[in-house]
Design a protein around this motif. Sequence first.
Motif, PDB file in Angstrom:
ATOM      1  N   LYS A  61     -52.738 -16.685   3.644  1.00  0.00           N
ATOM      2  CA  LYS A  61     -53.328 -16.626   4.980  1.00  0.00           C
ATOM      3  C   LYS A  61     -52.244 -16.537   6.046  1.00  0.00           C
ATOM      4  N   ASP A  62     -51.185 -17.295   5.859  1.00  0.00           N
ATOM      5  CA  ASP A  62     -50.084 -17.261   6.821  1.00  0.00           C
ATOM      6  C   ASP A  62     -49.427 -15.886   6.834  1.00  0.00           C
ATOM      7  N   LYS A  63     -49.224 -15.298   5.641  1.00  0.00           N
ATOM      8  CA  LYS A  63     -48.640 -13.963   5.581  1.00  0.00           C
ATOM      9  C   LYS A  63     -49.559 -12.939   6.244  1.00  0.00           C
ATOM     10  N   TYR A  64     -50.856 -13.066   6.016  1.00  0.00           N
ATOM     11  CA  TYR A  64     -51.822 -12.136   6.619  1.00  0.00           C
ATOM     12  C   TYR A  64     -51.783 -12.217   8.144  1.00  0.00           C
ATOM     13  N   LEU A  65     -51.761 -13.438   8.678  1.00  0.00           N
ATOM     14  CA  LEU A  65     -51.741 -13.607  10.130  1.00  0.00           C
ATOM     15  C   LEU A  65     -50.447 -13.062  10.728  1.00  0.00           C
ATOM     16  N   ARG A  66     -49.330 -13.271  10.029  1.00  0.00           N
ATOM     17  CA  ARG A  66     -48.058 -12.738  10.521  1.00  0.00           C
ATOM     18  C   ARG A  66     -48.070 -11.207  10.523  1.00  0.00           C
ATOM     19  N   THR A  67     -48.582 -10.619   9.435  1.00  0.00           N
ATOM     20  CA  THR A  67     -48.651  -9.162   9.349  1.00  0.00           C
ATOM     21  C   THR A  67     -49.573  -8.597  10.425  1.00  0.00           C
ATOM     22  N   LEU A  68     -50.691  -9.262  10.654  1.00  0.00           N
ATOM     23  CA  LEU A  68     -51.627  -8.818  11.684  1.00  0.00           C
ATOM     24  C   LEU A  68     -50.983  -8.856  13.067  1.00  0.00           C
ATOM     25  N   ALA A  69     -50.239  -9.912  13.343  1.00  0.00           N
ATOM     26  CA  ALA A  69     -49.569 -10.026  14.638  1.00  0.00           C
ATOM     27  C   ALA A  69     -48.494  -8.948  14.796  1.00  0.00           C
ATOM     28  N   GLU A  70     -47.729  -8.686  13.731  1.00  0.00           N
ATOM     29  CA  GLU A  70     -46.696  -7.658  13.804  1.00  0.00           C
ATOM     30  C   GLU A  70     -47.315  -6.275  14.015  1.00  0.00           C
ATOM     31  N   THR A  71     -48.426  -6.005  13.316  1.00  0.00           N
ATOM     32  CA  THR A  71     -49.101  -4.716  13.487  1.00  0.00           C
ATOM     33  C   THR A  71     -49.597  -4.535  14.913  1.00  0.00           C
ATOM     34  N   GLU A  72     -50.160  -5.577  15.481  1.00  0.00           N
ATOM     35  CA  GLU A  72     -50.642  -5.501  16.859  1.00  0.00           C
ATOM     36  C   GLU A  72     -49.490  -5.280  17.835  1.00  0.00           C
ATOM     37  N   ASN A  73     -48.365  -5.921  17.579  1.00  0.00           N
ATOM     38  CA  ASN A  73     -47.194  -5.727  18.440  1.00  0.00           C
ATOM     39  C   ASN A  73     -46.688  -4.288  18.363  1.00  0.00           C
ATOM     40  N   ILE A  74     -46.696  -3.727  17.150  1.00  0.00           N
ATOM     41  CA  ILE A  74     -46.251  -2.345  16.988  1.00  0.00           C
ATOM     42  C   ILE A  74     -47.188  -1.397  17.731  1.00  0.00           C
ATOM     43  N   ARG A  75     -48.482  -1.626  17.598  1.00  0.00           N
ATOM     44  CA  ARG A  75     -49.444  -0.776  18.317  1.00  0.00           C
ATOM     45  C   ARG A  75     -49.241  -0.867  19.820  1.00  0.00           C
ATOM     46  N   ARG A  76     -48.999  -2.070  20.310  1.00  0.00           N
ATOM     47  CA  ARG A  76     -48.803  -2.248  21.743  1.00  0.00           C
ATOM     48  C   ARG A  76     -47.545  -1.513  22.217  1.00  0.00           C
ATOM     49  N   ARG A  77     -46.470  -1.600  21.425  1.00  0.00           N
ATOM     50  CA  ARG A  77     -45.235  -0.915  21.814  1.00  0.00           C
ATOM     51  C   ARG A  77     -45.408   0.598  21.795  1.00  0.00           C
ATOM     52  N   VAL A  78     -46.093   1.109  20.752  1.00  0.00           N
ATOM     53  CA  VAL A  78     -46.314   2.559  20.674  1.00  0.00           C
ATOM     54  C   VAL A  78     -47.159   3.039  21.848  1.00  0.00           C
ATOM     55  N   ARG A  79     -48.194   2.276  22.196  1.00  0.00           N
ATOM     56  CA  ARG A  79     -49.047   2.658  23.324  1.00  0.00           C
ATOM     57  C   ARG A  79     -48.254   2.641  24.626  1.00  0.00           C
ATOM     58  N   GLN A  80     -47.435   1.643  24.819  1.00  0.00           N
ATOM     59  CA  GLN A  80     -46.632   1.573  26.034  1.00  0.00           C
ATOM     60  C   GLN A  80     -45.637   2.725  26.102  1.00  0.00           C
ATOM     61  N   GLN A  81     -45.000   3.044  24.959  1.00  0.00           N
ATOM     62  CA  GLN A  81     -44.046   4.143  24.947  1.00  0.00           C
ATOM     63  C   GLN A  81     -44.746   5.476  25.216  1.00  0.00           C
ATOM     64  N   SER A  82     -45.944   5.649  24.657  1.00  0.00           N
ATOM     65  CA  SER A  82     -46.687   6.885  24.890  1.00  0.00           C
ATOM     66  C   SER A  82     -47.073   7.021  26.358  1.00  0.00           C
ATOM     67  N   GLU A  83     -47.558   5.946  26.939  1.00  0.00           N
ATOM     68  CA  GLU A  83     -47.927   5.990  28.355  1.00  0.00           C
ATOM     69  C   GLU A  83     -46.709   6.257  29.230  1.00  0.00           C
ATOM     70  N   GLU A  84     -45.588   5.661  28.879  1.00  0.00           N
ATOM     71  CA  GLU A  84     -44.369   5.885  29.656  1.00  0.00           C
ATOM     72  C   GLU A  84     -43.908   7.334  29.538  1.00  0.00           C
ATOM     73  N   SER A  85     -44.015   7.898  28.322  1.00  0.00           N
ATOM     74  CA  SER A  85     -43.610   9.289  28.128  1.00  0.00           C
ATOM     75  C   SER A  85     -44.496  10.234  28.935  1.00  0.00           C
ATOM     76  N   VAL A  86     -45.799   9.986  28.930  1.00  0.00           N
ATOM     77  CA  VAL A  86     -46.718  10.824  29.706  1.00  0.00           C
ATOM     78  C   VAL A  86     -46.422  10.703  31.196  1.00  0.00           C
ATOM     79  N   ARG A  87     -46.138   9.512  31.654  1.00  0.00           N
ATOM     80  CA  ARG A  87     -45.851   9.300  33.073  1.00  0.00           C
ATOM     81  C   ARG A  87     -44.592  10.064  33.483  1.00  0.00           C
ATOM     82  N   LEU A  88     -43.539   9.995  32.661  1.00  0.00           N
ATOM     83  CA  LEU A  88     -42.296  10.682  32.990  1.00  0.00           C
ATOM     84  C   LEU A  88     -42.489  12.204  32.992  1.00  0.00           C
ATOM     85  N   GLN A  89     -43.253  12.705  32.026  1.00  0.00           N
ATOM     86  CA  GLN A  89     -43.502  14.146  31.989  1.00  0.00           C
ATOM     87  C   GLN A  89     -44.310  14.602  33.198  1.00  0.00           C
TER      88      GLN A  89
END
Length: 218
Positions: A61-89
Amino acid sequence: MSKRHKHPESEHSADGSAGIPGAEASSDCGAQPSPDGAGAAEGNSFKEQIAGKDREIAELKDKYLRTLAETENIRRRVRQQSEESVRLQREALLHDLLPIVDNLERAVEAARKGAEAGSIVQGVEMVLRSLMDYLRANGVTPVASVGQQFDPKRHEAVDHVASDQHPPNTIVAEFHRGYLIGDRTLRPARVSVAKESTSSPNGRSESESGGAGEVENY
């Protein structure tokens, strides 16, 4: 006086075991272990197995929660980078359009001040050249249509014109220019397409009998 001898059988006990050597020892050796002790040992082993499974479940359960949190962080970073790239373009696109707007404003100001028509036309042509250069720099190129065979991937037919001077399915006029971005169609050209002319009852074609230029709209 004579002594009376005892018979050996008189020494036997009522159950027949007295006087038999080893009878008591054999009965002691055949004693079974207490059932209470065996049940307690089995219960302790079962409890240990349950505790081990509980620990394993907690670790998973602890491993699952850690993996879930890491996945959510990755999604958040990718979304932020995509939005930043669109804004700059978008900012780069709008920034490069501003000089063209400046030239248009100068042309309008010159026209309001009563400048000669020639200078106004030159100013507008300069703006057009700037805009076309900007489009080419971003991979956008115009499509040559008139005289070409109709291509549904690059052209949008809005008229059919009977013509003896052009082969059928040939583009004879262009209403809106088409553009490509790379190898893909950014906007199809709106065109008029030639069709085979039919002869009138007197033997003359439609173009000869005044039917030239007849248009069939979709």
